[in-house]
Design a protein around this motif. Structure first.
Motif, short mmCIF file in Angstrom:
data_model
loop_
_atom_site.label_atom_id
_atom_site.label_comp_id
_atom_site.label_asym_id
_atom_site.label_seq_id
_atom_site.Cartn_x
_atom_site.Cartn_y
_atom_site.Cartn_z
N ALA A 52 34.67 24.31 12.03
CA ALA A 52 35.31 23.41 13.41
C ALA A 52 35.22 24.34 14.49
O ALA A 52 35.42 25.79 14.30
CB ALA A 52 36.75 23.39 12.90
N PRO A 53 35.05 23.83 15.57
CA PRO A 53 35.14 24.71 16.81
C PRO A 53 36.28 25.51 17.10
O PRO A 53 37.43 24.84 16.70
CB PRO A 53 34.76 23.70 17.86
CG PRO A 53 34.27 22.60 17.00
CD PRO A 53 34.90 22.48 15.81
N ALA A 56 40.03 23.83 17.86
CA ALA A 56 39.88 22.32 18.06
C ALA A 56 40.93 21.69 16.87
O ALA A 56 41.58 20.82 17.22
CB ALA A 56 38.66 21.90 17.68
N ASN A 57 40.94 22.41 15.93
CA ASN A 57 41.54 21.42 14.76
C ASN A 57 42.90 22.59 14.08
O ASN A 57 42.89 23.85 14.32
CB ASN A 57 40.70 21.02 13.66
CG ASN A 57 39.69 20.03 14.18
OD1 ASN A 57 40.23 19.32 15.03
ND2 ASN A 57 38.48 20.07 13.38
N ASN A 130 41.43 17.57 11.02
CA ASN A 130 40.67 17.18 12.39
C ASN A 130 41.83 16.84 13.27
O ASN A 130 42.27 15.50 13.27
CB ASN A 130 39.69 16.24 12.09
CG ASN A 130 38.83 16.85 11.10
OD1 ASN A 130 38.36 17.75 11.00
ND2 ASN A 130 37.99 15.67 10.34
N GLY A 132 41.45 17.62 17.29
CA GLY A 132 40.72 17.24 18.55
C GLY A 132 39.34 17.04 18.19
O GLY A 132 38.58 16.64 19.25
N TRP A 133 38.82 17.23 17.01
CA TRP A 133 37.39 17.36 16.84
C TRP A 133 37.09 16.74 15.45
O TRP A 133 38.03 17.12 14.79
CB TRP A 133 36.65 18.75 17.37
CG TRP A 133 35.30 18.82 16.87
CD1 TRP A 133 34.20 18.48 17.71
CD2 TRP A 133 34.58 18.87 15.57
NE1 TRP A 133 32.84 18.72 16.96
CE2 TRP A 133 33.29 19.09 15.72
CE3 TRP A 133 35.18 19.62 14.28
CZ2 TRP A 133 32.35 19.25 14.81
CZ3 TRP A 133 34.30 19.57 13.47
CH2 TRP A 133 32.89 19.64 13.53
N CYS A 140 39.52 12.05 13.53
CA CYS A 140 40.50 13.09 14.17
C CYS A 140 41.61 12.43 14.61
O CYS A 140 41.68 10.92 14.98
CB CYS A 140 39.76 14.03 14.94
SG CYS A 140 39.26 13.08 16.76
N GLU A 143 42.21 13.46 21.13
CA GLU A 143 42.28 14.30 22.31
C GLU A 143 43.82 14.06 22.77
O GLU A 143 44.41 12.97 22.98
CB GLU A 143 41.43 14.18 23.50
CG GLU A 143 40.00 14.49 23.09
CD GLU A 143 39.06 14.16 24.30
OE1 GLU A 143 39.72 13.66 25.55
OE2 GLU A 143 37.95 14.17 24.31
#
Length: 227
Positions: A52-53, A56-57, A130, A132-133, A140, A143
């Motif tokens: 995951a970026p 983000a999560n 998940n 935000g992504w 997810c 946002e």
């Protein structure tokens, strides 16, 4: 007495499960929690990569010591807590897909849970949710949902499930398991594939599948819901 959680935060780590399991072997107390913004070697079931970026999560692992209970109930408790947090914070309704996924109503994956044991009673239960992504084909929370709020809700719910006791966790897992009652395709680790009706989850966390020939007991494998 309610379990007290000791939360440790990492900007980057190889794997929260790996870190918590090492701490467990060193004698860490139940309730230790590792939370990371990013994992460089995050793992899913069967050695799969979980990516995951950064930031983000929700990526976390909690140490439990489920005395007198099957280790799968530790995973079940965290999965139930994740479901509760998704609903209360993100307004997302989800069910539990055997053995370790949280899925939304249309079947998309929202979170994965991974439990590892040290053979001496400690269970490191990791969850990647998940927030935000999401990768393509997954879901997810959306946002604007804050990871720390999800974390707080998850730990609060987890404390409640642990207070309720393992029999209550087992009952709730069966009720929330959207695999039970569905026709499934099962792929075992040795490559065997078969289909049948998911009849139940036993006390050891194994999936019972009714085929045209017999009742099969599945301890490890990939399960696909057949539409």
């Amino acid at each position: 007495m309610p379990l007290s959680f000791d939360v440790r935060r990492f900007e980057s780590i190889d794997s929260t499960n790996t870190w918590v399991m090492a701490e467990a072997r060193a004698g860490a107390a139940e309730g230790l929690v590792a939370v990371a913004d990013h994992q460089t070697a995050g793992r899913g079931r069967l050695g799969r990569v979980w990516e995951a970026p950064p930031g983000a999560n929700l990526l976390m692992t909690v140490l439990l010591r489920p005395s007198g209970a099957e280790p799968h109930l530790a995973l079940a408790a965290v999965a139930l807590a994740g479901r509760d947090a998704a609903s209360s914070v993100g307004g997302v309704s989800c069910g539990l897909k055997w053995p370790n996924d949280l899925v939304v109503d249309d079947g998309r994956k929202l979170a994965g849970v991974l439990a590892e044991t040290d053979g001496a009673g400690a269970v490191a239960v990791g969850i990647g949710m998940n927030v935000g992504w999401a990768p393509e084909g997954a879901a997810c929370l959306g946002e604007g949902v804050e990871r720390d709020v999800v974390l707080a809700a998850l730990l609060s719910s987890l404390g409640g499930w642990l207070d309720a006791g393992w029999p209550a966790v087992a009952r709730a897992y069966r009720e929330a398991c959207v695999t039970v009652g569905r026709r499934v395709r099962v792929e075992l680790v040795d490559g065997e594939v078969f289909e049948g009706m998911a009849a139940d989850v036993d006390d050891a966390g194994r999936l019972l599948v009714e085929t045209s020939v017999c009742l099969r007991t599945v301890a490890v494998g990939d399960v696909t819901h057949v539409r």
